[in-house]
Design an enzyme around this catalytic site. Structure first.
Site, short mmCIF file in Angstrom:
data_model
loop_
_atom_site.label_atom_id
_atom_site.label_comp_id
_atom_site.label_asym_id
_atom_site.label_seq_id
_atom_site.Cartn_x
_atom_site.Cartn_y
_atom_site.Cartn_z
N SER A 12 0.81 -1.22 0.00
CA SER A 12 0.00 0.00 0.00
C SER A 12 0.84 1.27 0.00
CB SER A 12 -0.97 0.01 1.18
OG SER A 12 -0.28 0.03 2.40
N LYS A 57 -6.07 5.33 7.42
CA LYS A 57 -4.86 6.00 6.94
C LYS A 57 -5.05 7.51 6.86
CE LYS A 57 -3.14 1.91 4.79
NZ LYS A 57 -2.61 1.23 3.65
#
Length: 118
Positions: A12, A57
């Site tokens: 990611s 996030k």
């Protein structure tokens, strides 16, 4: 009895890692001193792919002081549902999109950035 392997997922941090390398190999600051965070997988053609846990996030990035968040296009809808105050989600589909957004951020010309949601 052995456990099955975990499902495969791309890294990611691929986009941000690629941008970090680009920043080191080119003159000047890629962000112009602005606090830019982001996420997304990246393939060998420069296409940015989605990741899991986008909501966590963005919260973490804003808590650390990020002003902008480079967001994979396929994650925009989920990220925009609960965007932390003060964080601008920038929609990116390729590394070229990310570099263009960073150029605008550096110059202060952010009115036309491709934003997620609103």
């Amino acid at each position: 009895m052995p456990h099955p392997p975990p499902p495969r997922a791309g890294p990611s941090a691929g986009l941000m890692f690629a941008l970090g390398i680009y920043d080191k190999l080119t003159p000047g600051s890629l962000t112009g001193g602005k606090f830019v965070a982001g996420t997304g997988t990246i393939d060998d053609a420069g296409k940015v792919g989605p990741i899991g846990g986008i909501e966590m996030k963005t919260v973490g990035a804003r808590a650390k002081g990020a002003q902008y968040f480079l967001t994979p296009a396929d994650n925009c809808a989920a990220a925009a549902k609960d965007t932390p105050d003060g964080l601008i989600l920038i929609k990116v589909g390729t590394i070229k999109d990310a570099l263009g957004a960073l150029k605008d951020i550096r110059s202060g010309d952010t009115a036309d950035l491709p934003k997620c949601g609103k």
